[in-house]
Design a protein around this motif. Structure first.
Motif, PDB file in Angstrom:
ATOM      1  N   VAL A 109      31.550   3.499  -3.924  1.00 13.45           N
ATOM      2  CA  VAL A 109      32.876   3.853  -4.440  1.00 13.45           C
ATOM      3  C   VAL A 109      33.508   4.843  -3.458  1.00 13.45           C
ATOM      4  N   SER A 110      34.796   5.117  -3.645  1.00 12.14           N
ATOM      5  CA  SER A 110      35.433   6.068  -2.735  1.00 12.14           C
ATOM      6  C   SER A 110      36.405   6.971  -3.489  1.00 12.14           C
ATOM      7  N   GLY A 111      36.708   8.103  -2.882  1.00 11.08           N
ATOM      8  CA  GLY A 111      37.680   9.046  -3.419  1.00 11.08           C
ATOM      9  C   GLY A 111      38.556   9.550  -2.295  1.00 11.08           C
ATOM     10  N   ARG A 112      39.773   9.947  -2.622  1.00  8.13           N
ATOM     11  CA  ARG A 112      40.738  10.353  -1.591  1.00  8.13           C
ATOM     12  C   ARG A 112      41.543  11.563  -2.059  1.00  8.13           C
ATOM     13  N   LEU A 113      41.811  12.466  -1.126  1.00  4.10           N
ATOM     14  CA  LEU A 113      42.694  13.614  -1.360  1.00  4.10           C
ATOM     15  C   LEU A 113      43.772  13.582  -0.286  1.00  4.10           C
ATOM     16  N   THR A 114      45.010  13.333  -0.692  1.00  5.21           N
ATOM     17  CA  THR A 114      46.095  13.204   0.284  1.00  5.21           C
ATOM     18  C   THR A 114      46.887  14.496   0.406  1.00  5.21           C
ATOM     19  N   GLY A 115      47.493  14.662   1.566  1.00  7.59           N
ATOM     20  CA  GLY A 115      48.281  15.864   1.805  1.00  7.59           C
ATOM     21  C   GLY A 115      48.971  15.806   3.150  1.00  7.59           C
ATOM     22  N   THR A 116      49.343  16.980   3.648  1.00  8.32           N
ATOM     23  CA  THR A 116      49.963  17.097   4.969  1.00  8.32           C
ATOM     24  C   THR A 116      49.224  18.170   5.765  1.00  8.32           C
ATOM     25  N   LEU A 117      49.345  18.079   7.076  1.00  6.92           N
ATOM     26  CA  LEU A 117      48.622  19.000   7.947  1.00  6.92           C
ATOM     27  C   LEU A 117      49.491  20.176   8.368  1.00  6.92           C
TER      28      LEU A 117
ATOM     29  N   PRO B 135      36.685  27.276  -5.396  1.00  6.91           N
ATOM     30  CA  PRO B 135      35.773  26.127  -5.453  1.00  6.91           C
ATOM     31  C   PRO B 135      36.057  25.204  -6.640  1.00  6.91           C
ATOM     32  N   ASP B 136      36.349  25.783  -7.814  1.00  4.28           N
ATOM     33  CA  ASP B 136      36.629  24.956  -8.995  1.00  4.28           C
ATOM     34  C   ASP B 136      37.922  24.164  -8.828  1.00  4.28           C
ATOM     35  N   GLU B 137      38.947  24.809  -8.250  1.00  6.35           N
ATOM     36  CA  GLU B 137      40.217  24.110  -8.019  1.00  6.35           C
ATOM     37  C   GLU B 137      40.023  22.958  -7.041  1.00  6.35           C
ATOM     38  N   LYS B 138      39.254  23.215  -5.996  1.00  7.41           N
ATOM     39  CA  LYS B 138      39.030  22.178  -4.998  1.00  7.41           C
ATOM     40  C   LYS B 138      38.200  21.025  -5.571  1.00  7.41           C
ATOM     41  N   ASN B 139      37.139  21.351  -6.323  1.00 15.78           N
ATOM     42  CA  ASN B 139      36.299  20.302  -6.896  1.00 15.78           C
ATOM     43  C   ASN B 139      37.087  19.377  -7.812  1.00 15.78           C
ATOM     44  N   ALA B 140      38.087  19.941  -8.513  1.00 14.09           N
ATOM     45  CA  ALA B 140      38.865  19.157  -9.477  1.00 14.09           C
ATOM     46  C   ALA B 140      39.688  18.069  -8.804  1.00 14.09           C
ATOM     47  N   ILE B 141      40.070  18.272  -7.540  1.00 11.14           N
ATOM     48  CA  ILE B 141      40.946  17.300  -6.863  1.00 11.14           C
ATOM     49  C   ILE B 141      40.327  16.696  -5.612  1.00 11.14           C
ATOM     50  N   SER B 142      39.143  17.168  -5.215  1.00  9.73           N
ATOM     51  CA  SER B 142      38.609  16.778  -3.909  1.00  9.73           C
ATOM     52  C   SER B 142      38.195  15.312  -3.846  1.00  9.73           C
ATOM     53  N   HIS B 143      38.198  14.794  -2.628  1.00  8.05           N
ATOM     54  CA  HIS B 143      37.766  13.419  -2.367  1.00  8.05           C
ATOM     55  C   HIS B 143      36.317  13.220  -2.784  1.00  8.05           C
ATOM     56  N   ARG B 144      35.463  14.222  -2.504  1.00  8.94           N
ATOM     57  CA  ARG B 144      34.045  14.085  -2.872  1.00  8.94           C
ATOM     58  C   ARG B 144      33.871  14.147  -4.384  1.00  8.94           C
ATOM     59  N   GLY B 145      34.600  15.066  -5.022  1.00 13.59           N
ATOM     60  CA  GLY B 145      34.531  15.153  -6.475  1.00 13.59           C
ATOM     61  C   GLY B 145      34.953  13.847  -7.128  1.00 13.59           C
ATOM     62  N   LYS B 146      36.030  13.231  -6.610  1.00 12.59           N
ATOM     63  CA  LYS B 146      36.505  11.957  -7.156  1.00 12.59           C
ATOM     64  C   LYS B 146      35.465  10.852  -6.958  1.00 12.59           C
TER      65      LYS B 146
ATOM     66  N   HIS C  69      44.777  12.383   4.938  1.00 20.31           N
ATOM     67  CA  HIS C  69      43.974  12.448   3.719  1.00 20.31           C
ATOM     68  C   HIS C  69      42.506  12.626   4.059  1.00 20.31           C
ATOM     69  N   PHE C  70      41.809  13.302   3.163  1.00 16.55           N
ATOM     70  CA  PHE C  70      40.354  13.323   3.199  1.00 16.55           C
ATOM     71  C   PHE C  70      39.864  12.104   2.433  1.00 16.55           C
ATOM     72  N   GLU C  71      38.863  11.433   2.972  1.00 17.47           N
ATOM     73  CA  GLU C  71      38.282  10.284   2.271  1.00 17.47           C
ATOM     74  C   GLU C  71      36.776  10.448   2.182  1.00 17.47           C
ATOM     75  N   CYS C  72      36.217  10.046   1.048  1.00  9.75           N
ATOM     76  CA  CYS C  72      34.772  10.112   0.850  1.00  9.75           C
ATOM     77  C   CYS C  72      34.293   8.801   0.248  1.00  9.75           C
ATOM     78  N   ALA C  73      33.244   8.231   0.819  1.00  8.96           N
ATOM     79  CA  ALA C  73      32.554   7.086   0.225  1.00  8.96           C
ATOM     80  C   ALA C  73      31.220   7.583  -0.317  1.00  8.96           C
ATOM     81  N   ALA C  74      30.908   7.218  -1.554  1.00 11.30           N
ATOM     82  CA  ALA C  74      29.624   7.561  -2.161  1.00 11.30           C
ATOM     83  C   ALA C  74      28.900   6.261  -2.493  1.00 11.30           C
ATOM     84  N   ALA C  75      27.651   6.173  -2.072  1.00  9.02           N
ATOM     85  CA  ALA C  75      26.867   4.954  -2.272  1.00  9.02           C
ATOM     86  C   ALA C  75      25.623   5.248  -3.095  1.00  9.02           C
ATOM     87  N   LEU C  76      25.293   4.323  -3.986  1.00 10.20           N
ATOM     88  CA  LEU C  76      24.049   4.371  -4.754  1.00 10.20           C
ATOM     89  C   LEU C  76      23.210   3.187  -4.332  1.00 10.20           C
ATOM     90  N   ALA C  77      21.952   3.425  -3.977  1.00 12.58           N
ATOM     91  CA  ALA C  77      21.028   2.353  -3.603  1.00 12.58           C
ATOM     92  C   ALA C  77      19.739   2.495  -4.398  1.00 12.58           C
TER      93      ALA C  77
END
Length: 211
Positions: free
Chosen positions: A148-156, A186-197, A131-139
């Motif tokens: 917060v975090s977002g995740r996109l799971t899959g297989t390699l 890009p739009d398809e990826k943004n809709a499900i991506s770890h960073r978008g989430k 999975h791709f994982e992204c943590a986004a922080a606000l300070a």
């Protein structure tokens, strides 16, 4: 306190994103806009005198918080930062925070991909989960923080496929998809991506803390 003339709205609150990547800035700006937030989002390029922060944390969240706090202190404005990478099940979550420098140098996508695929060459398809994982922080400048975090799971896949995206996009096939992330628009990826989430999850927190 910000002064403004009667009949003229105050300037929107400035928010700084710890990146020089125009794509990331555009993505977050759109997400904040969808949330109805009236903020002026700028990237780190708006403050060229502020040096990049060394990512010395041992988790995505720690690195994101390090960057967000450093930028908030340096600029006096609320700051958002993210950190992300690929986590492979059979490698115990690696490359993880080392994703961008898995092959030794920083940001050599092809070398990173080649090394990872070589390491997984004997792993059967049913055990190639990742999975791709992204943590986004606000300070905030006063030290307030949220993460917060977002995740996109899959297989390699066994070979890179697709010319879009970057990093490990050509080898991760999201669950429910027949294409890799590098084959999505890009739009398809943004809709499900770890960073978008992650960015969508932080938007209501921005609203809460900045009004």
């Amino acid at each position: 306190m910000q002064q403004h003339t009667e009949g003229h709205p105050p300037h929107p609150r400035r928010l700084v994103l710890a990146t020089r990547n125009v794509y990331k800035i555009t993505e977050l700006r759109a997400i904040l806009g969808e949330s109805g937030l009236d903020v002026e989002l700028v990237g780190a390029d708006a403050y060229p005198e502020v040096p990049d922060v060394k990512e010395t944390g041992v988790t995505f969240a720690e690195n994101a918080l390090l960057k967000a706090h450093a930028l908030a202190r340096a600029t006096g404005h609320p700051a958002i930062a993210d950190d992300s990478g690929l986590c492979v099940d059979v490698l115990g979550g690696a490359p993880g925070i080392f994703s961008a420098r898995w092959s030794g140098g920083h940001g050599n996508d092809r070398a990173n991909l080649d090394l990872l695929l070589a390491q997984l060459a004997d792993v059967p398809d049913e055990h190639r989960g990742a999975h791709f994982e992204c943590a986004a922080a606000l300070a905030l400048p006063d030290g307030t923080e949220r993460v917060v975090s977002g995740r996109l799971t899959g297989t390699l896949r066994r070979e890179p496929v697709g010319g879009g995206g970057f990093g490990y996009d050509p080898v991760l096939q999201p669950h429910g998809e027949t294409r890799t992330c590098a084959e999505l628009t890009p739009d398809e990826k943004n809709a499900i991506s770890h960073r978008g989430k992650a960015f969508r999850a932080i938007a209501p927190i921005v609203r809460e803390l900045l009004g």
